[in-house]
Design an enzyme around this catalytic site. Structure first.
Site: not given
Ligand code: BEZ
Length: 235
Positions: A52, A135
């Site tokens: 993110c 997402r």
């Molecule tokens: C992230 O790195 O943004 C992420 C990865 C897995 C689950 C939630 C967030």
């Protein structure tokens, strides 16, 4: 059989579901507040997470490029406002990533601790997570109509150049009444609507119009990149 709660998901061609919420830039009245602008509403799973963070830095760095084609950005996660503020401050003050530094996220980030908005937009997908939004990407036009929907799982960071390409392609299709072929980029040939009759197709194939027909159902024409941008940027 497994118990699955039926959900109704927004669909392409429909009005974007309305909501009011609190964001890092004040209150939001969506989509009415964005009438006259295109807007990308997108969700991310959680603040203070790596994928993110890479996405926010990339999207924020491209905000002015989207603004040039009259497209605004609005983010959302099920985290609270203070978490959002602290995360965005950390990004600005501490994170240097792929040449991006001191990145300020100026677009609104919605707090959705009740998950009301996330549920309305089908962003909670239990097969992936019950507690985090996937997402999601909703490209919404200047009349508040959903034009494109893309959902990505938690582990997959988005390609923001592709989202930009999609906005430009949609606006080009609207402005010139054409369609865009696979992998289209501004400046590439565009697809003209299929001829209604063989006669018209024959005329096209004989070169009376500035088109190239691969067959009666598949005709393209040139469309300059400059013409694309000078037209869509005026809208
Ligand atoms: C992230 O790195 O943004 C992420 C990865 C897995 C689950 C939630 C967030």
């Amino acid at each position: 059989m497994e118990n699955v709660t039926p959900v109704s998901l927004p669909r392409i061609g429909e009005k974007a579901p309305a909501f009011k919420a609190v964001t890092t830039q004040g209150d939001i009245n969506f989509p009415d507040q964005y009438a006259g602008s295109w807007v990308i509403l997108f969700s991310h799973p959680a603040d203070f997470t790596p994928v993110c963070t890479s996405e926010f830095m990339t999207f924020a760095s491209m905000e002015s490029k989207f603004a040039e084609v009259n497209c605004k950005l609005v983010g959302l996660s099920v985290d609270g406002l203070y978490s959002h503020i602290a995360w965005l401050r950390t990004i600005k003050e501490k994170i240097e990533y792929r040449g991006m530094k001191s990145v300020e996220v100026k677009f609104p980030l919605i707090e959705d601790i009740t998950m009301d908005v996330a549920k309305k937009y089908g962003m909670i997908q239990p097969g992936e997570s019950n507690t985090k939004a996937v997402r999601a990407v909703f490209i919404i036009d200047a009349k508040g109509i959903i034009r494109t929907i893309i959902y990505y799982p938690l582990s997959l960071g988005r390609n923001f150049e592709e989202l930009y390409r999609a906005v430009v392609a949609l606006q080009t299709a609207d402005a010139f009444s054409i369609a865009t072929p696979a992998d289209w980029q501004p400046g590439d040939d565009v697809i003209v609507p299929t001829a209604g009759s063989c006669g018209v197709a024959k005329e096209r194939m004989d070169g009376k119009e500035e088109m190239h027909c691969y067959d009666w159902f598949f005709c393209t024409k040139k469309l300059d990149k400059e013409k694309v941008f000078s037209t869509i940027k005026k809208k």
